[in-house]
Design a protein around this motif. Structure first.
Motif, PDB file in Angstrom:
ATOM      1  N   PRO A 111       0.773  -1.205   0.060  1.00 40.04           N
ATOM      2  CA  PRO A 111      -0.038  -0.011  -0.012  1.00 40.04           C
ATOM      3  C   PRO A 111       0.668   1.314   0.039  1.00 40.04           C
ATOM      4  O   PRO A 111       1.862   1.355   0.653  1.00 40.04           O
ATOM      5  N   HIS A 112       0.286   2.246  -0.752  1.00 41.44           N
ATOM      6  CA  HIS A 112       1.185   3.432  -0.913  1.00 41.44           C
ATOM      7  C   HIS A 112       2.256   3.495  -1.435  1.00 41.44           C
ATOM      8  O   HIS A 112       3.296   4.454  -0.912  1.00 41.44           O
ATOM      9  N   SER A 113       2.886   2.554  -1.935  1.00 40.72           N
ATOM     10  CA  SER A 113       4.377   2.247  -2.659  1.00 40.72           C
ATOM     11  C   SER A 113       4.395   3.252  -3.797  1.00 40.72           C
ATOM     12  O   SER A 113       3.479   3.091  -4.691  1.00 40.72           O
ATOM     13  N   ASP A 114       5.566   3.716  -4.118  1.00 41.69           N
ATOM     14  CA  ASP A 114       5.730   4.356  -5.234  1.00 41.69           C
ATOM     15  C   ASP A 114       7.106   3.905  -6.170  1.00 41.69           C
ATOM     16  O   ASP A 114       7.934   3.597  -5.622  1.00 41.69           O
ATOM     17  N   VAL A 115       6.918   4.084  -7.524  1.00 40.40           N
ATOM     18  CA  VAL A 115       8.188   3.629  -8.139  1.00 40.40           C
ATOM     19  C   VAL A 115       9.221   4.868  -8.072  1.00 40.40           C
ATOM     20  O   VAL A 115       8.649   5.960  -8.167  1.00 40.40           O
ATOM     21  N   VAL A 116      10.402   4.429  -8.158  1.00 40.85           N
ATOM     22  CA  VAL A 116      11.603   5.330  -7.839  1.00 40.85           C
ATOM     23  C   VAL A 116      12.737   5.007  -8.893  1.00 40.85           C
ATOM     24  O   VAL A 116      12.550   4.008  -9.469  1.00 40.85           O
ATOM     25  N   THR A 117      13.363   6.096  -9.304  1.00 36.87           N
ATOM     26  CA  THR A 117      14.594   5.800 -10.052  1.00 36.87           C
ATOM     27  C   THR A 117      15.667   5.801  -9.171  1.00 36.87           C
ATOM     28  O   THR A 117      16.160   6.708  -8.573  1.00 36.87           O
ATOM     29  N   ALA A 118      16.457   4.767  -9.484  1.00 34.76           N
ATOM     30  CA  ALA A 118      17.672   4.347  -8.621  1.00 34.76           C
ATOM     31  C   ALA A 118      18.315   3.058  -9.348  1.00 34.76           C
ATOM     32  O   ALA A 118      17.414   2.183 -10.056  1.00 34.76           O
ATOM     33  N   PRO A 119      19.293   2.728  -9.174  1.00 34.39           N
ATOM     34  CA  PRO A 119      20.014   1.525  -9.778  1.00 34.39           C
ATOM     35  C   PRO A 119      19.139   0.089  -9.157  1.00 34.39           C
ATOM     36  O   PRO A 119      18.687   0.255  -7.901  1.00 34.39           O
ATOM     37  N   PRO A 120      19.289  -0.692 -10.072  1.00 33.86           N
ATOM     38  CA  PRO A 120      18.427  -1.989  -9.691  1.00 33.86           C
ATOM     39  C   PRO A 120      19.021  -2.525  -8.356  1.00 33.86           C
ATOM     40  O   PRO A 120      20.349  -2.386  -7.944  1.00 33.86           O
ATOM     41  N   ILE A 121      18.372  -3.352  -7.399  1.00 31.37           N
ATOM     42  CA  ILE A 121      18.789  -3.899  -6.412  1.00 31.37           C
ATOM     43  C   ILE A 121      19.627  -4.933  -6.635  1.00 31.37           C
ATOM     44  O   ILE A 121      19.180  -5.920  -7.390  1.00 31.37           O
ATOM     45  N   SER A 122      20.703  -5.280  -6.018  1.00 23.18           N
ATOM     46  CA  SER A 122      21.720  -6.299  -6.231  1.00 23.18           C
ATOM     47  C   SER A 122      20.924  -7.746  -5.612  1.00 23.18           C
ATOM     48  O   SER A 122      21.010  -7.625  -4.406  1.00 23.18           O
ATOM     49  N   SER A 123      20.678  -8.609  -6.306  1.00 25.25           N
ATOM     50  CA  SER A 123      19.700  -9.671  -5.866  1.00 25.25           C
ATOM     51  C   SER A 123      20.586 -10.966  -5.379  1.00 25.25           C
ATOM     52  O   SER A 123      21.335 -11.219  -6.145  1.00 25.25           O
ATOM     53  N   SER A 140      22.696 -10.291   0.999  1.00 30.45           N
ATOM     54  CA  SER A 140      24.181 -10.111   0.362  1.00 30.45           C
ATOM     55  C   SER A 140      24.587  -8.565   0.575  1.00 30.45           C
ATOM     56  O   SER A 140      23.693  -7.728   0.657  1.00 30.45           O
ATOM     57  N   SER A 141      25.728  -8.511   0.600  1.00 29.49           N
ATOM     58  CA  SER A 141      26.341  -7.166   0.762  1.00 29.49           C
ATOM     59  C   SER A 141      26.504  -6.441  -0.668  1.00 29.49           C
ATOM     60  O   SER A 141      26.892  -7.186  -1.462  1.00 29.49           O
ATOM     61  N   LEU A 142      25.972  -5.445  -0.779  1.00 25.72           N
ATOM     62  CA  LEU A 142      26.410  -4.489  -1.971  1.00 25.72           C
ATOM     63  C   LEU A 142      27.870  -4.311  -2.033  1.00 25.72           C
ATOM     64  O   LEU A 142      28.547  -3.939  -1.142  1.00 25.72           O
ATOM     65  N   SER A 198      25.981  -1.614   3.155  1.00 24.16           N
ATOM     66  CA  SER A 198      24.566  -1.943   3.011  1.00 24.16           C
ATOM     67  C   SER A 198      24.424  -3.530   2.650  1.00 24.16           C
ATOM     68  O   SER A 198      25.235  -4.112   2.063  1.00 24.16           O
ATOM     69  N   PHE A 199      23.108  -3.774   3.092  1.00 23.61           N
ATOM     70  CA  PHE A 199      22.849  -5.388   2.694  1.00 23.61           C
ATOM     71  C   PHE A 199      21.359  -5.269   1.897  1.00 23.61           C
ATOM     72  O   PHE A 199      20.596  -4.720   2.544  1.00 23.61           O
ATOM     73  N   PHE A 218      14.866  -6.638  -1.116  1.00 26.44           N
ATOM     74  CA  PHE A 218      14.826  -5.662  -0.465  1.00 26.44           C
ATOM     75  C   PHE A 218      15.997  -4.707  -0.025  1.00 26.44           C
ATOM     76  O   PHE A 218      17.085  -5.569   0.142  1.00 26.44           O
ATOM     77  N   LEU A 219      15.933  -3.416  -0.270  1.00 31.17           N
ATOM     78  CA  LEU A 219      17.198  -2.703   0.099  1.00 31.17           C
ATOM     79  C   LEU A 219      16.941  -1.722   1.282  1.00 31.17           C
ATOM     80  O   LEU A 219      15.944  -0.600   0.848  1.00 31.17           O
ATOM     81  N   PRO A 220      16.947  -2.017   2.690  1.00 30.97           N
ATOM     82  CA  PRO A 220      16.623  -0.936   3.470  1.00 30.97           C
ATOM     83  C   PRO A 220      17.470   0.414   3.228  1.00 30.97           C
ATOM     84  O   PRO A 220      18.330   0.372   3.146  1.00 30.97           O
ATOM     85  N   VAL A 221      16.489   1.509   3.178  1.00 31.77           N
ATOM     86  CA  VAL A 221      17.064   2.956   3.083  1.00 31.77           C
ATOM     87  C   VAL A 221      17.324   3.516   4.311  1.00 31.77           C
ATOM     88  O   VAL A 221      18.176   4.360   4.581  1.00 31.77           O
TER      89      VAL A 221
END
Length: 283
Positions: A51-63, A111-113, A118-119, A139-142
């Motif tokens: 709910p209430h999530s938004d598209v953002v412009t940022a590098p893809p998450i390293s999966s 995994s670590s970036l 960050s993880f 997921f990437l915690p901000v």
């Protein structure tokens, strides 16, 4: 027993510089529960939108799951979404919501970036009788109240089982010699013969029903040698050697790729035969 967790063939990793997927073929999927692209509508149940999530412009998450998912699978990477909640809450929310969509969790990873402290965190879900439909949610915690999320949809390839691997008719089998080892450390091999239609037919029926095991899903529990070897003697004088590896839920049968012993059905059936033979010395 949840064998997939901890013994799954897709590695649970902790590393830096993992492979990152970019959207393939220009397909960037909408997270709306009511919408799906033409590419995936016939294959995937929808991935819920927080709910209430938004598209953002940022590098893809390293999966943590990017590398294993690209091996022979058709992959589609979603847009990057920012969720107005903590990582822990987001993870629990998706585990619950994906279950409602018919998925079950088969692995978790972190995994670590690269060049960062960050993880990233990953959840791997699957659905279908052979779990060939998979979704990795990353997921990437901000900060304490914000989490970035991205997911990869994958349909693992399946080869078909050749007709030559089927035993038809059942009456073509004269006898099956079984060498069976129970799921206990140090257990001895029990050997016995199945030589009546009543004992042969259930085994042959199960053998004919075994599906092909997707190679990406190969996984094994702790192996104490448990499983069985079957020597099938046909009335025309030929024989097949079939090996059931209970630790890997896999069966090797002539003229076929590795097959899957779904829910250990074949192994359990042979175990019941072994008990009957041990108690009576015959069938």
């Amino acid at each position: 027993m949840w064998k997939q967790m901890g013994h799954w063939g897709l590695p649970v990793v902790l590393s830096s510089g993992l492979l990152v997927l970019s959207p393939l073929g220009g397909h960037d999927l909408n997270l709306s529960p009511m919408a799906a692209t033409n590419v995936t509508a016939a294959v995937y149940r929808p991935v819920p939108r927080y709910p209430h999530s938004d598209v953002v412009t940022a590098p893809p998450i390293s999966s943590p799951f990017a590398a294993p998912l690209v091996m022979g699978a058709k992959n589609h990477l979603s847009k990057l979404w920012q969720l107005p909640t903590s990582y822990d809450h987001a993870e629990n929310w998706y585990i619950h919501e994906m279950k409602k969509e018919g998925y079950h969790l088969i692995s978790k990873a972190m995994s670590s970036l690269a060049h960062s402290e960050s993880f990233t965190h990953g959840l791997l879900f699957a659905q279908g009788p052979q779990e060939t439909t998979q979704v990795a949610i990353n997921f990437l915690p901000v900060n304490a109240h914000t989490t970035n999320m991205q997911y990869i949809l994958a349909e693992l390839p399946m080869s078909s089982r050749p007709q030559s691997s089927l035993i038809v008719p059942v009456t073509a089998v004269r006898e099956i010699r079984v060498h069976y080892r129970a799921w206990r450390y140090g257990s001895s091999v029990k050997s016995f013969n199945l030589n009546t239609p009543k004992t042969i037919a259930p085994v042959v029926t199960l053998l004919n029903q075994l599906p092909v095991l997707p190679p990406e899903l190969f996984h094994c529990a702790a192996d104490f040698g448990q499983g069985a070897t079957l020597i099938v003697h046909f009335r025309n004088g030929t024989q097949w050697v079939i090996r059931e590896n209970a630790a890997c839920d896999s069966v090797q049968i002539p003229h076929a790729p590795t097959l899957q012993d779904v829910h250990d059905a074949l192994y359990h059936l042979l175990g019941e035969d072994a008990k009957k033979f041990a108690s009576k010395g015959k069938f």
